[in-house]
Design an enzyme around this catalytic site. Structure first.
Site, PDB file in Angstrom:
ATOM      1  N   HIS A 176      -8.433  -0.939  -0.386  1.00 16.79           N
ATOM      2  CA  HIS A 176      -7.449  -2.015  -0.557  1.00 16.79           C
ATOM      3  C   HIS A 176      -8.220  -3.238  -1.013  1.00 16.79           C
ATOM      4  CE1 HIS A 176      -4.464  -0.301   2.408  1.00 16.79           C
ATOM      5  NE2 HIS A 176      -5.572   0.213   2.895  1.00 16.79           N
ATOM      6  N   HIS A 185      -4.991  -1.087  -5.247  1.00 17.87           N
ATOM      7  CA  HIS A 185      -5.441   0.045  -4.439  1.00 17.87           C
ATOM      8  C   HIS A 185      -6.198   0.979  -5.355  1.00 17.87           C
ATOM      9  CE1 HIS A 185      -2.234  -1.695  -1.975  1.00 17.87           C
ATOM     10  NE2 HIS A 185      -3.091  -1.425  -1.016  1.00 17.87           N
ATOM     11  N   LYS A 226     -14.485  -3.606   6.420  1.00 21.66           N
ATOM     12  CA  LYS A 226     -14.081  -4.464   5.310  1.00 21.66           C
ATOM     13  C   LYS A 226     -15.074  -5.585   5.060  1.00 21.66           C
ATOM     14  CE  LYS A 226     -11.422  -7.696   8.054  1.00 21.66           C
ATOM     15  NZ  LYS A 226     -10.315  -8.610   8.126  1.00 21.66           N
ATOM     16  N   GLN A 255       0.859 -11.076  -3.372  1.00 19.09           N
ATOM     17  CA  GLN A 255      -0.539 -10.653  -3.365  1.00 19.09           C
ATOM     18  C   GLN A 255      -0.942 -10.166  -4.743  1.00 19.09           C
ATOM     19  OE1 GLN A 255      -0.208  -7.570  -0.308  1.00 19.09           O
ATOM     20  NE2 GLN A 255      -1.614  -8.805   0.906  1.00 19.09           N
ATOM     21  N   CYS A 289       0.795  -1.235   0.000  1.00 23.14           N
ATOM     22  CA  CYS A 289       0.000   0.000   0.000  1.00 23.14           C
ATOM     23  C   CYS A 289       0.829   1.288   0.000  1.00 23.14           C
ATOM     24  CB  CYS A 289      -0.974   0.047   1.160  1.00 23.14           C
ATOM     25  SG  CYS A 289      -1.295  -1.502   1.965  1.00 23.14           S
ATOM     26  N   ARG A 304       6.302 -11.442   5.434  1.00 18.50           N
ATOM     27  CA  ARG A 304       5.727 -11.332   6.761  1.00 18.50           C
ATOM     28  C   ARG A 304       6.312 -12.403   7.648  1.00 18.50           C
ATOM     29  NH1 ARG A 304      -0.511 -10.061   5.064  1.00 18.50           N
ATOM     30  NH2 ARG A 304       0.031  -8.214   3.817  1.00 18.50           N
ATOM     31  N   ASP A 316      -2.595  -7.566  -5.630  1.00 24.73           N
ATOM     32  CA  ASP A 316      -2.958  -6.440  -4.777  1.00 24.73           C
ATOM     33  C   ASP A 316      -3.384  -5.244  -5.612  1.00 24.73           C
ATOM     34  OD1 ASP A 316      -3.282  -5.263  -2.372  1.00 24.73           O
ATOM     35  OD2 ASP A 316      -1.147  -4.953  -1.951  1.00 24.73           O
TER      36      ASP A 316
END
Ligand SMILES: [Zn+2]
Ligand SMILES: [Zn+2]
Length: 664
Positions: free
Chosen positions: A532, A406, A486, A402, A355, A384, A404
């Protein structure tokens, strides 16, 4: 003084009972079915024994055996019976802790003289447990002060440590676990089954061992006391327990199915990936076949994202600490981050999320409202820290790629954007053969950042998106992160297991921390909403879920080898090769296994490799331009199929991709 008490039931009604009534009396008064199903009762929110006297004016709810809370009581009670059986069979055995867990329970033991349980012992122990169940021993609660408690468990050093540990320990987690074991600030509670068997415990328990019986001991494993490798090594017996014979049988069947589908086993058998110890725990490598499937997943995802108006970006794997200070990750996510590296006077971290970097791309120039929504997409690999104990094949890894995105949008765009987004997410999951969805909407917690009106707007928009997608969902009141409400999307796999995959989150923190802006139609600066969104969640985990969902039999469009050609004899090899070249030219992934070994063995191997089509070619085929088709999952081959006809059908099947093929 009245001799009647009144209790309030969950449906809002109330009921009068004679003074001294218990939960069991309440259940009997309501109905015989409930009297049979009740295993405990919640009194003003506290789980309590059915045999305990109910106070006047209490809020009560019976806990029945087929609910999670009820199974918890059954499992925990069965764990006591296990400990009693072990101490009967091994006098002098020490018993440490025995909590209920998902689908079952365990108990940790230390046997006298360093003896070990063997798998054969499980049968003997089960037999003894059944005898205890048949005896119908009552579970009797006792309360003691600390001193009495220590005396009671004088020959059980682990219980003594638990009792002494409370108050002295600074480790909140251990203190909390110990409270579960029946130690409060200055009182010890225990449950006695026979004059000689008593266990430290908070309860509640079923009234009698006769209430138990649908259980099975599963395995023996080693476990350190307190999970600390410097402390004594104990032996853990795992078991499962259910409310009925049928529920137990279902569970055992699911385990068998899950075992067949274990992605770690299939990953090795099908040569898809492995975890080299030389690289380190939780860090997989994908082999050519696994890499191909992964590429197909990514290609499909990229194409769909392109069609849906996403822009592709790329960001590096490391960033300076100052970025993660500004994003806040170093203050609230540090435990999940990798340790820092020092370089040229700055401190760098592997990124735990993409992000902040996508935000820097957004911020690199000014934006007009006309450009919004801006949708930035990346297959971004993040790192992670996961403790080695929780790593679990591809389902829990330390390097996570991911899918991912945004999205930056105006306030007016939020609701339509979320609705489109959810439809997009579900469409993509469907293409991969996952068709049963459930969602959870997590709303504003007590502590939050941002404006309440914005939270309401975002939560409503998320709810509307769920409504218009028409998928069942539950609301987890107050369970959103402090910075975002979320939606979590869960899927059910082929054997009914539930997996969390996609997440859609509206962020109120980062746009503020990074002072994001756009210029509105009014020529003023406004703060955009930021969404996200990860769709597979992580490619690694989604890959693992797909292997298990399909039991390794990937749909044809994802299968590494879509067709294999087996010449019956060496003199059919030339025909086999020209056929392979033909199919290959049409974009089919095809290989040939020559006739150096018997046909039967080659066909079997093709089936083990779960290849969608194994084609056999012999004399007649060479003469007539046909193939014999062994389709996966079919018992009999189709003979004499014209090559053109087969190729057309195969091409159509591949092009229809996700047409959900039920797995074996
Ligand atoms: Zn207990
Ligand atoms: Zn993000």
């Amino acid at each position: 003084m009245s001799d009647i008490i009144t209790v309030r039931l969950p449906d809002g009604s109330s009921r009068d009972l004679p003074v001294g009534s218990t939960g069991a009396d309440l259940a009997a008064a309501i109905g015989r079915g409930l009297a049979k199903a009740a295993v405990a009762v919640e009194v003003d929110g506290t789980p309590t024994d059915l045999t305990a006297t109910l106070p006047d004016n209490a809020r009560v709810a019976l806990v029945t055996d087929s609910t999670e809370a009820g199974r918890h009581v059954l499992r925990h009670s069965t764990a006591h019976v296990l400990a009693q059986a072990v101490t009967d069979l091994w006098p002098g055995a020490r018993y440490a802790i025995g909590p209920p867990i998902e689908d079952g329970f365990y108990y940790d033991f230390e046997l006298p003289g360093g003896q070990h349980f063997s798998e054969d012992d499980l049968e003997r122990i089960e037999e003894r447990m059944r005898a205890i169940v048949a005896e119908g021993q009552p579970f009797v609660r006792e309360e003691h002060d600390l001193e009495e408690g220590l005396k009671l468990f004088a020959d059980q050093p682990y219980k003594v440590e638990i009792i002494q540990g409370v108050g002295a320990t600074t480790d909140a987690a251990i203190a909390e676990a110990d409270r579960g074991e029946g130690v409060a600030a200055n009182a010890v509670s225990a449950y006695r089954n026979t004059p000689s068997f008593v266990d430290l415990c908070r309860g509640p328990h079923v009234p009698s061992t006769a209430r138990l019986g649908h259980f099975k001991l599963m395995k023996v494993a080693a476990a350190y006391w307190r999970g600390d490798e410097k402390r004594p090594q104990l032996q853990r017996i795992y078991g499962t327990a259910w409310e009925s014979k049928a529920a137990l049988a279902d569970h055992l069947h699911r385990l068998e199915e899950a075992e067949k589908r274990d992605h770690r086993r299939l990953g090795a058998e099908l040569d898809l990936f492995h975890f080299p110890p030389e690289i380190g725990g939780g860090l997989p490598v994908f082999h050519p076949k696994g890499g191909l499937i992964r590429k197909l997943m990514e290609d499909y995802s990229r194409t769909e994202h392109e069609k849906a108006g996403y822009q592709f970006v790329w960001t590096p794997h490391l960033a300076k600490s100052t970025l993660f200070e500004q994003s806040g990750h170093l203050s609230w996510y540090a435990d999940s981050m990798y340790p820092p590296m020092e370089m040229e006077g700055a401190t760098y971290y592997p990124k735990p999320m993409n992000c902040p970097m996508h935000i820097l791309i957004y911020k690199s120039r000014q934006h007009s409202y006309r450009e919004l929504p801006i949708r930035l997409f990346e297959f971004g690999t993040v790192y992670r820290f996961e403790r080695s104990g929780v790593l679990n094949g591809l389902l829990r890894v330390r390097g996570i790629t991911q899918d991912d995105a945004h999205i930056f949008c105006t306030h007016e765009q939020l609701a339509p954007e979320l609705a489109n987004l959810l439809a997009f997410v579900l469409g993509l999951l469907r293409a991969f053969g996952l068709t049963q969805f459930e969602a959870e909407l997590a709303t504003r917690p007590e502590k939050f950042v941002g404006e309440p009106e914005e939270w309401d707007q975002a939560t409503d928009a998320l709810g509307d998106a769920l409504e218009s997608a028409g998928i069942p969902y539950s609301v987890a009141e107050g369970e959103g992160a402090f910075y975002a409400p979320k939606i979590d999307v869960h899927v059910r796999d082929a054997i009914g297991r539930r997996w969390q995959v996609s997440t859609l989150q509206v962020d109120f923190q980062l746009p503020q921390r990074f002072e994001l802006e756009y210029v509105g139609a009014d020529n003023n600066r406004h703060r955009p909403f930021m969404i996200h969104r990860a769709l597979f969640g992580s490619i690694e985990r989604f890959f693992g879920i797909l292997v298990e969902h399909y039991a390794g039999a990937f749909p044809t469009w994802l299968a590494p080898v879509q067709a294999r050609i087996l010449p019956v004899r060496n003199d059919h090899e030339e025909y086999a090769r020209s056929l392979a070249a033909d199919l290959g030219a049409q974009g089919v992934r095809v290989d040939v296994v020559d006739a150096d070994e018997p046909l039967g063995g080659r066909v079997r191997r093709g089936k083990l490799e779960k290849i969608p089509y194994v084609l056999v070619v012999g004399d007649d085929d060479v003469a007539a331009g046909t193939v014999g088709v062994n389709a996966r999952g079919k018992d009999r081959p189709d003979r004499d199929v014209p090559v053109d006809q087969f190729a057309r059908a195969l091409r159509a099947e591949i092009d229809s991709l996700g047409s959900p093929e039920s797995s074996t």
